[in-house]
Scaffold this motif. Structure first.
Motif, mmCIF file in Angstrom:
data_model
loop_
_atom_site.group_PDB
_atom_site.id
_atom_site.type_symbol
_atom_site.label_atom_id
_atom_site.label_comp_id
_atom_site.label_asym_id
_atom_site.label_seq_id
_atom_site.Cartn_x
_atom_site.Cartn_y
_atom_site.Cartn_z
ATOM 1 N N ASN A 304 0.886 -1.095 0.117
ATOM 2 C CA ASN A 304 0.182 0.147 0.139
ATOM 3 C C ASN A 304 1.003 1.361 -0.168
ATOM 4 O O ASN A 304 1.806 1.238 0.867
ATOM 5 C CB ASN A 304 -0.905 0.066 1.414
ATOM 6 C CG ASN A 304 -1.884 1.149 1.224
ATOM 7 O OD1 ASN A 304 -1.595 2.123 0.772
ATOM 8 N ND2 ASN A 304 -3.137 0.661 1.825
ATOM 9 N N PRO A 305 0.521 2.190 -0.922
ATOM 10 C CA PRO A 305 1.664 3.299 -1.086
ATOM 11 C C PRO A 305 1.702 4.260 0.293
ATOM 12 O O PRO A 305 2.539 4.875 0.448
ATOM 13 C CB PRO A 305 0.883 3.968 -2.084
ATOM 14 C CG PRO A 305 0.240 3.028 -2.886
ATOM 15 C CD PRO A 305 -0.192 2.018 -2.015
ATOM 16 N N LYS A 306 0.418 4.047 1.026
ATOM 17 C CA LYS A 306 0.551 4.983 2.263
ATOM 18 C C LYS A 306 1.788 4.618 3.413
ATOM 19 O O LYS A 306 1.896 5.300 4.128
ATOM 20 C CB LYS A 306 -0.800 4.810 2.819
ATOM 21 C CG LYS A 306 -1.818 5.663 2.223
ATOM 22 C CD LYS A 306 -3.145 5.389 2.358
ATOM 23 C CE LYS A 306 -4.498 5.876 1.851
ATOM 24 N NZ LYS A 306 -5.664 5.616 2.303
ATOM 25 N N ILE A 307 2.117 3.181 3.051
ATOM 26 C CA ILE A 307 3.022 2.668 4.180
ATOM 27 C C ILE A 307 4.319 3.402 4.000
ATOM 28 O O ILE A 307 5.133 3.591 4.909
ATOM 29 C CB ILE A 307 2.948 1.121 3.847
ATOM 30 C CG1 ILE A 307 1.766 0.504 4.318
ATOM 31 C CG2 ILE A 307 4.380 0.490 4.643
ATOM 32 C CD1 ILE A 307 1.889 -0.929 3.834
ATOM 33 N N LYS A 308 4.669 3.952 2.861
ATOM 34 C CA LYS A 308 5.811 4.722 2.657
ATOM 35 C C LYS A 308 6.066 5.738 3.691
ATOM 36 O O LYS A 308 7.314 5.977 4.185
ATOM 37 C CB LYS A 308 5.936 5.315 1.253
ATOM 38 C CG LYS A 308 6.383 4.258 0.514
ATOM 39 C CD LYS A 308 6.579 5.111 -1.121
ATOM 40 C CE LYS A 308 7.083 4.112 -2.041
ATOM 41 N NZ LYS A 308 8.778 3.748 -1.936
ATOM 42 N N GLU A 309 5.175 6.314 4.107
ATOM 43 C CA GLU A 309 5.143 7.338 5.235
ATOM 44 C C GLU A 309 4.996 7.000 6.565
ATOM 45 O O GLU A 309 4.954 8.027 7.342
ATOM 46 C CB GLU A 309 4.131 8.527 4.831
ATOM 47 C CG GLU A 309 4.476 8.919 3.266
ATOM 48 C CD GLU A 309 5.777 9.497 3.072
ATOM 49 O OE1 GLU A 309 6.339 10.007 4.006
ATOM 50 O OE2 GLU A 309 6.379 9.090 2.124
ATOM 51 N N ILE A 310 5.012 5.969 6.959
ATOM 52 C CA ILE A 310 4.792 5.237 8.195
ATOM 53 C C ILE A 310 6.254 5.092 8.922
ATOM 54 O O ILE A 310 6.980 4.220 8.425
ATOM 55 C CB ILE A 310 4.022 4.005 8.252
ATOM 56 C CG1 ILE A 310 2.592 4.458 7.490
ATOM 57 C CG2 ILE A 310 3.829 3.736 9.661
ATOM 58 C CD1 ILE A 310 1.584 3.426 7.650
ATOM 59 N N PRO A 311 6.915 5.650 9.962
ATOM 60 C CA PRO A 311 7.936 5.242 10.593
ATOM 61 C C PRO A 311 7.568 3.762 11.122
ATOM 62 O O PRO A 311 6.620 3.210 11.389
ATOM 63 C CB PRO A 311 8.148 6.223 11.892
ATOM 64 C CG PRO A 311 7.165 7.475 11.656
ATOM 65 C CD PRO A 311 6.149 6.798 10.469
ATOM 66 N N ILE A 312 8.759 3.069 11.222
ATOM 67 C CA ILE A 312 8.809 1.587 11.272
ATOM 68 C C ILE A 312 10.023 1.305 12.137
ATOM 69 O O ILE A 312 11.318 1.804 12.245
ATOM 70 C CB ILE A 312 8.891 1.006 10.146
ATOM 71 C CG1 ILE A 312 8.805 -0.712 10.341
ATOM 72 C CG2 ILE A 312 10.193 1.115 9.304
ATOM 73 C CD1 ILE A 312 8.473 -1.509 8.961
ATOM 74 N N PRO A 324 12.301 -1.159 0.198
ATOM 75 C CA PRO A 324 12.015 -0.325 -0.890
ATOM 76 C C PRO A 324 10.282 0.562 -0.585
ATOM 77 O O PRO A 324 10.082 1.491 -1.272
ATOM 78 C CB PRO A 324 11.901 -1.195 -2.208
ATOM 79 C CG PRO A 324 13.005 -2.106 -2.009
ATOM 80 C CD PRO A 324 12.814 -2.545 -0.425
ATOM 81 N N PHE A 325 9.722 -0.380 0.220
ATOM 82 C CA PHE A 325 8.504 0.434 0.405
ATOM 83 C C PHE A 325 8.310 1.003 1.699
ATOM 84 O O PHE A 325 7.190 1.596 2.155
ATOM 85 C CB PHE A 325 7.491 -0.885 0.747
ATOM 86 C CG PHE A 325 7.434 -1.916 -0.272
ATOM 87 C CD1 PHE A 325 6.552 -1.685 -1.423
ATOM 88 C CD2 PHE A 325 8.274 -3.098 -0.376
ATOM 89 C CE1 PHE A 325 6.742 -2.659 -2.558
ATOM 90 C CE2 PHE A 325 8.104 -4.018 -1.530
ATOM 91 C CZ PHE A 325 7.427 -3.649 -2.532
ATOM 92 N N ILE A 326 9.555 1.463 2.176
ATOM 93 C CA ILE A 326 9.413 2.322 3.482
ATOM 94 C C ILE A 326 10.412 3.272 2.981
ATOM 95 O O ILE A 326 11.622 3.411 2.772
ATOM 96 C CB ILE A 326 10.009 1.583 4.616
ATOM 97 C CG1 ILE A 326 9.422 0.247 5.082
ATOM 98 C CG2 ILE A 326 10.089 2.443 5.932
ATOM 99 C CD1 ILE A 326 8.111 0.556 5.348
ATOM 100 N N SER A 327 9.921 4.672 3.175
ATOM 101 C CA SER A 327 10.818 5.885 3.140
ATOM 102 C C SER A 327 10.841 6.620 4.321
ATOM 103 O O SER A 327 11.688 7.821 4.431
ATOM 104 C CB SER A 327 10.391 6.729 1.958
ATOM 105 O OG SER A 327 8.836 7.227 2.271
ATOM 106 N N GLN A 328 10.037 6.321 5.645
ATOM 107 C CA GLN A 328 10.059 7.191 6.545
ATOM 108 C C GLN A 328 11.294 6.703 7.637
ATOM 109 O O GLN A 328 11.972 5.780 6.975
ATOM 110 C CB GLN A 328 8.641 7.147 7.213
ATOM 111 C CG GLN A 328 7.997 8.508 7.188
ATOM 112 C CD GLN A 328 8.561 9.543 8.243
ATOM 113 O OE1 GLN A 328 9.413 9.404 8.946
ATOM 114 N NE2 GLN A 328 7.852 10.882 7.989
#
Length: 609
Positions: A304-312, A324-328
């Motif tokens: 889901n594209p929204k996952i990119k903006e979630i800290p993990i 690649p699916f995480i940018s936060q």
């Protein structure tokens, strides 16, 4: 308030553990009540005999006429099984003499004591023998109603795969009869830890190479990002102390009340585990954080594209393919034994590993505690299969159901007092939650799952109740992530990269040591002279220490995890009555098998380092 011996007892009880505070024990002392159920009788030898009154019957917890002799006889039953690696779990402190006798048989073994009756403990508190036992550094006492929460942490600290088969359970006379319920509780804690050790072994053997490959792939990312240790008490530091946290897991009950979370998402901090991400996002809920620790977690959960903006929060062994699916911001937990942690330690940066019972939800709960939340609300924390469903519908796009006729499934009580199916691994996760909750009584845990297994220590409430009674204001949660520096600055990153470049050289050093140890095991196999045996075993010990200090050795051990566990389960067994020559021969063969496994692992690692 306390005399000198009482202070010694108090400090000994606290020991090195940090889970139960001095203030709590002092409070227990101040509020202790004499129930007139415990008395100390003096026999003709002026020995104090513990007597318990239960159901109008007096129970003597030791011999009235020969207390010290009886304590010696009780301890002698273990004389032939005590080794340096034996860990005892003993029910009852009594007058301390039996434990004292047990200590005399060995200078190394650890004794964990569970005293089920606080009144007995207070009768002995302030006596010289108790102070001496607790000051020995080998006796670790837990007392029901005072610090029983540290029993599992003590077991986990001193028992692992190398010595769990050497453990000894002991019951002081009449304790299991007088305190039957407490005896069963103690055994439940023991069995939980044993099952966890076996489960961890099976997981590591099944995914050993995958774990190492993920570690290597994620190392560069961990160097450039953050540590979970940087989130310590973050809500207090950011003046958000009153904000509740919601831990969203992927149990099937989540589908019942997920929509109610949407209306309060500005009022709570939402940590959703990876498997619950699709469900919360499809209900227009953006979690404030997610967590993924499994190396084999499906990538589909992160598309889901929204996952990119979630800290993990990540483990060094998480699935490398999700990056690649995480940018936060990415916050890593690391084990102190692994390569990267050792390199960080070399430049003065210490890592953090979250305690876990094996489930990502366990890690998530530990993280929320570390962040400083004082109210933690569970959603979707089923730990069971209500209506025989395995996950929330949108975790994998469809409901999966279990075949309840399979033997592995068992029944437990759910939050409504009805029976629900679960399985052994989930029972372990459940036990972990219950133990964790008991250690932190100042934190309010609310189970708003509305289904699934009941978790002892939580308040069972509905999300409707939570919305009405817990949620009272909106928070600017974005400030949580502001002004957090990278874990390593540019200069520190450079130093770590330079050490990583030394890995090929380090693996050759390890190879040289392993090769030499193989030769020593061959030499030891047929050696009969005692002085030569001691000389050779000392060489092995010294070289093993050198191996342990080498940063790449943990990776070697993981690649040879099957041989490593096999050795751990057998090398420490020693029969005092057996023939030394035969045991040395056996030890040499097992040691050689282990180090041949290391050599094969080195050959595999040479191609990737």
């Amino acid at each position: 308030m306390f005399d000198e011996i009482e202070k010694r007892c108090l400090n000994g009880l606290l020991g090195n553990q940090i889970l139960v505070s001095k203030e709590k024990i002092i409070s227990a002392f101040e509020n202790r009540k004499d129930q007139n159920k415990i008395s100390i009788l003096q026999n003709q030898k002026n020995e104090g005999i513990v007597v318990v009154l239960k159901e109008n019957r007096e129970w003597f917890m030791q011999s009235y006429y020969w207390a010290e002799d009886a304590a010696r006889v009780w301890a002698e039953q273990y004389l032939d099984v005590v080794t340096d690696n034996t860990v005892f779990l003993i029910m009852g402190i009594g007058d301390g003499k039996a434990i004292q006798k047990l200590l005399e048989y060995n200078d190394e073994n650890i004794i964990i004591v569970y005293e089920p009756c606080a009144e007995i403990f207070w009768k002995q508190f302030g006596k010289e023998i108790l102070a001496e036992l607790l000051e020995s550094g080998r006796v670790f006492l837990t007392v029901n109603g005072i610090n029983e929460a540290v029993l599992i942490p003590y077991l986990e600290a001193f028992v692992d795969y190398t010595n769990f088969q050497l453990m000894q359970i002991g019951i002081l006379p009449n304790y299991d009869r007088v305190f039957e319920a407490e005896y069963h509780w103690m055994m439940e804690q023991y069995l939980y830890v044993m099952k966890k050790i076996i489960m961890s072994r099976n997981t590591e053997i099944s995914f050993n190479k995958e774990m190492v490959e993920n570690q290597m792939a994620l190392s560069e990312d961990a160097i450039k990002h953050y540590s979970v240790g940087q989130l310590d008490d973050i809500v207090k530091k950011k003046d958000l102390s009153g904000m509740p946290a919601v831990l969203v897991s992927a149990g099937p009950s989540l589908d019942k009340n997920i929509d109610q979370l949407r209306g309060i998402q500005d009022c709570v901090f939402i940590l959703a585990v990876d498997t619950a991400l699709n469900t919360v996002l499809n209900h227009e809920i953006i979690p404030d954080m997610t967590i993924s620790i499994d190396g084999h977690k499906p990538v589909e959960l992160f598309k889901n594209p929204k996952i990119k903006e979630i800290p993990i929060a990540l483990s060094s062994r998480s699935n490398k393919q999700i990056l690649p699916f995480i940018s936060q911001k990415r916050f890593y937990e690391l084990s102190s034994k692994e390569l990267l942690a050792k390199l960080f330690h070399n430049i003065g940066k210490e890592v953090v590993e979250l305690p876990t019972g094996g489930s990502v939800a366990n890690n998530a709960c530990a993280l929320l505690k570390r962040m400083g939340f004082q109210t933690i609300i569970f959603m979707g924390q089923d730990l069971a299969y209500p209506e025989k469903k395995t996950h929330t519908l949108q975790a994998y796009g469809e409901y999966n159901t279990i075949n309840a006729n399979e033997k592995k499934y068992v029944k437990v009580l759910d939050v409504y007092g009805k029976e629900v199916y679960t399985e052994p691994n989930m029972l372990n996760y459940l036990k972990w939650f219950e133990s964790f909750i008991s250690v932190f009584p100042s934190i309010r845990f609310i189970d708003a799952t509305e289904g699934g297994a009941a978790i002892k220590g939580t308040e069972i409430k509905s999300m409707k109740w939570v919305t009405k009674n817990i949620v009272n204001k909106k928070y600017d949660k974005s400030i949580v992530w502001g002004n957090i520096p990278l874990f390593l600055n540019k200069e520190e990153q450079k130093k770590v990269y330079e050490m990583i470049e030394e890995n090929p050289k380090n693996i050759q050093i390890v190879k040289k040591i392993v090769k030499k140890e193989l030769e020593i095991f061959d030499e030891l196999k047929y050696e009969k002279e005692n002085k030569n045996i001691k000389k050779l075993t000392k060489k092995i010990i010294d070289m093993n220490k050198e191996l342990e200090e080498n940063p790449v050795f943990d990776m070697v051990r993981y690649y040879a995890i099957r041989e490593d566990y096999k050795a751990k389960g057998s090398l420490l067994k020693y029969d005092k009555k057996g023939k030394v020559e035969e045991q040395i021969y056996d030890l040499s063969n097992k040691g050689r098998d282990l180090f041949e496994g290391y050599m094969k692992a080195i050959e595999e690692l040479e191609s990737v380092l």
